[in-house]
Design a protein around this motif. Structure first.
Motif, PDB file in Angstrom:
ATOM      1  N   ARG B  15       0.744  -1.203  -0.293  1.00 29.58           N
ATOM      2  CA  ARG B  15      -0.202  -0.050   0.371  1.00 29.58           C
ATOM      3  C   ARG B  15       0.728   1.988  -0.438  1.00 29.58           C
ATOM      4  N   GLN B  16       2.003   1.149   0.427  1.00 33.43           N
ATOM      5  CA  GLN B  16       2.779   2.760   0.335  1.00 33.43           C
ATOM      6  C   GLN B  16       2.900   2.768  -0.953  1.00 33.43           C
ATOM      7  N   LEU B  23       0.123   6.236  -6.677  1.00 34.00           N
ATOM      8  CA  LEU B  23      -0.801   5.825  -7.028  1.00 34.00           C
ATOM      9  C   LEU B  23      -2.563   6.329  -6.048  1.00 34.00           C
ATOM     10  N   GLY B  24      -3.386   6.513  -6.256  1.00 31.55           N
ATOM     11  CA  GLY B  24      -4.427   7.558  -5.176  1.00 31.55           C
ATOM     12  C   GLY B  24      -5.189   5.971  -4.578  1.00 31.55           C
ATOM     13  N   LEU B  25      -5.369   6.851  -3.489  1.00 37.88           N
ATOM     14  CA  LEU B  25      -6.585   5.851  -2.763  1.00 37.88           C
ATOM     15  C   LEU B  25      -7.054   4.311  -3.525  1.00 37.88           C
ATOM     16  N   ILE B  26      -7.808   4.589  -4.587  1.00 42.31           N
ATOM     17  CA  ILE B  26      -8.352   2.417  -4.908  1.00 42.31           C
ATOM     18  C   ILE B  26      -7.257   1.973  -5.133  1.00 42.31           C
ATOM     19  N   PRO B  27      -6.574   2.692  -6.164  1.00 36.84           N
ATOM     20  CA  PRO B  27      -5.600   2.051  -6.819  1.00 36.84           C
ATOM     21  C   PRO B  27      -4.708   0.953  -5.684  1.00 36.84           C
ATOM     22  N   GLN B  28      -4.023   2.101  -4.447  1.00 33.28           N
ATOM     23  CA  GLN B  28      -3.683   1.161  -3.294  1.00 33.28           C
ATOM     24  C   GLN B  28      -4.439   0.480  -2.424  1.00 33.28           C
ATOM     25  N   ALA B  29      -5.491   0.616  -2.398  1.00 32.58           N
ATOM     26  CA  ALA B  29      -6.639   0.152  -1.278  1.00 32.58           C
ATOM     27  C   ALA B  29      -6.556  -1.775  -2.179  1.00 32.58           C
ATOM     28  N   LYS B  30      -7.059  -1.597  -4.501  1.00 33.01           N
ATOM     29  CA  LYS B  30      -6.788  -2.699  -4.541  1.00 33.01           C
ATOM     30  C   LYS B  30      -5.693  -3.716  -4.877  1.00 33.01           C
ATOM     31  N   ILE B  31      -4.577  -2.612  -4.682  1.00 32.02           N
ATOM     32  CA  ILE B  31      -3.272  -3.739  -4.898  1.00 32.02           C
ATOM     33  C   ILE B  31      -2.547  -4.306  -3.750  1.00 32.02           C
ATOM     34  N   THR B  33      -5.262  -5.665  -1.375  1.00 32.01           N
ATOM     35  CA  THR B  33      -5.533  -6.251  -0.721  1.00 32.01           C
ATOM     36  C   THR B  33      -6.017  -7.518  -2.010  1.00 32.01           C
ATOM     37  N   ALA B  34      -5.697  -7.014  -3.286  1.00 32.49           N
ATOM     38  CA  ALA B  34      -4.825  -8.618  -4.058  1.00 32.49           C
ATOM     39  C   ALA B  34      -4.040  -9.423  -3.327  1.00 32.49           C
ATOM     40  N   VAL B  35      -2.637  -8.262  -3.684  1.00 30.07           N
ATOM     41  CA  VAL B  35      -1.550  -8.895  -3.030  1.00 30.07           C
ATOM     42  C   VAL B  35      -2.093 -10.134  -1.095  1.00 30.07           C
ATOM     43  N   SER B  36      -2.252  -9.848  -0.411  1.00 30.90           N
ATOM     44  CA  SER B  36      -2.604 -10.002   1.179  1.00 30.90           C
ATOM     45  C   SER B  36      -3.982 -11.175   0.478  1.00 30.90           C
ATOM     46  N   THR B  37      -4.980 -11.340  -0.014  1.00 32.11           N
ATOM     47  CA  THR B  37      -5.834 -12.260  -0.702  1.00 32.11           C
ATOM     48  C   THR B  37      -5.036 -13.869  -1.090  1.00 32.11           C
ATOM     49  N   ILE B  38      -4.165 -13.260  -1.873  1.00 35.12           N
ATOM     50  CA  ILE B  38      -3.080 -14.413  -2.795  1.00 35.12           C
ATOM     51  C   ILE B  38      -2.214 -14.924  -1.293  1.00 35.12           C
ATOM     52  N   ALA B  39      -1.950 -14.390  -0.939  1.00 33.31           N
ATOM     53  CA  ALA B  39      -0.335 -14.695   0.005  1.00 33.31           C
ATOM     54  C   ALA B  39      -1.390 -15.419   0.942  1.00 33.31           C
ATOM     55  N   ARG B  40      -2.639 -14.540   1.392  1.00 36.02           N
ATOM     56  CA  ARG B  40      -3.044 -15.591   2.511  1.00 36.02           C
ATOM     57  C   ARG B  40      -3.440 -17.011   2.025  1.00 36.02           C
ATOM     58  N   ALA B  41      -3.844 -16.938   0.668  1.00 37.11           N
ATOM     59  CA  ALA B  41      -4.478 -18.205   0.293  1.00 37.11           C
ATOM     60  C   ALA B  41      -3.275 -19.162   0.172  1.00 37.11           C
TER      61      ALA B  41
END
Lengths: 123, 117
Positions: B15-16, B23-31, B33-41
């Motif tokens: 995010r940082q 990148l703006g707030l929405i792309p920050q949130a999106k990327i 979230t994608a990383v954490s979802t995949i990593a956790r899985a």
């Protein structure tokens, strides 16, 4: 005159923690714990921004965000979703209903919230 | 990354980095979230995971690239299984480009977020 934000959070403990952090940044914080109280608060005294939990007693943050963003009187108010729900489909749902940011409630939540408000021009 | 704390830490770093790259707030949130979802899985599926972050600002189209080497036997069945594990349909919706390719040596997941939006 400090800007006022509306914090929508039904957990008193979490609300207090977030409120204290925002008070440090000279924001005035109003708290609403339900969807009904949120809508009343927004219409009575429109805030500069809304910080919105997803899991509420009488609705979800998704529904509330969609309602606020579809009302011409409130659509302009930035909404930051702040929630434990951090899976891909949760974030997609929040951003799809018009939230300006989607922040997981983790160890960095307050830091990210302050930064989001800064980028939105609230701080 | 090996545990939930590693995932949260990495999510914050992504995010940082996204913010530092403009990148703006929405792309920050999106990327993030994608990383954490995949990593956790992947941690759930195989115990640990490693990814690489690269900001390519000099490319013809500057991008934040995240690449993830994954174990794979290269078969279509295993690729389909990987897609299911990492919730590829959801996670690819969070980024500008996503690809998952595999051969007999392994698989490579690539997520890309354009910088000049």
């Amino acid at each position: 005159m400090p800007l006022h934000v509306l914090l929508v959070e039904d957990s008193p403990t979490q609300a207090l923690r977030i409120q204290l952090e925002l008070l440090r940044h000279d924001l005035k914080v109003e708290i609403a714990s339900t969807g009904t109280r949120t809508l009343a608060a927004v219409h009575n005294s429109p805030p500069a921004a809304i910080i919105l939990d997803v899991d509420l007693p009488d609705t979800t943050g998704y529904t509330l965000c969609r309602t606020l963003k579809s009302d011409p009187k409130t659509a302009h108010i930035p909404i930051v979703m702040l929630t434990h729900r951090d899976a891909a489909q949760d974030a997609l749902a929040g951003l799809d209903v018009g939230a300006e940011d989607y922040i997981p409630k983790d160890a960095f939540a307050e830091q990210n919230l302050v930064e989001a408000l800064r980028q939105l021009g609230i701080l | 990354m090996e545990n939930a704390l590693d995932v949260v830490t990495m999510r914050q770093e992504v995010r940082q980095l996204a913010r530092d790259l403009g990148l703006g707030l929405i792309p920050q949130a999106k990327i993030s979230t994608a990383v954490s979802t995949i990593a956790r899985a992947l941690i759930t599926a195989q115990g640990s995971t490693t990814l690489s972050l690269q900001a390519d600002e000099r490319a013809a189209r500057p991008a934040l690239n995240i690449t993830w080497p994954l174990s794979s036997n290269g078969t279509p069945e295993h690729l389909a299984h990987l897609e299911q594990v990492i919730q590829f349909d959801s996670t690819r919706s969070l980024v500008d480009e996503a690809s998952l390719i595999s051969d007999s040596h392994g698989a490579l997941l690539t997520l890309r977020m354009w910088l000049n939006r």
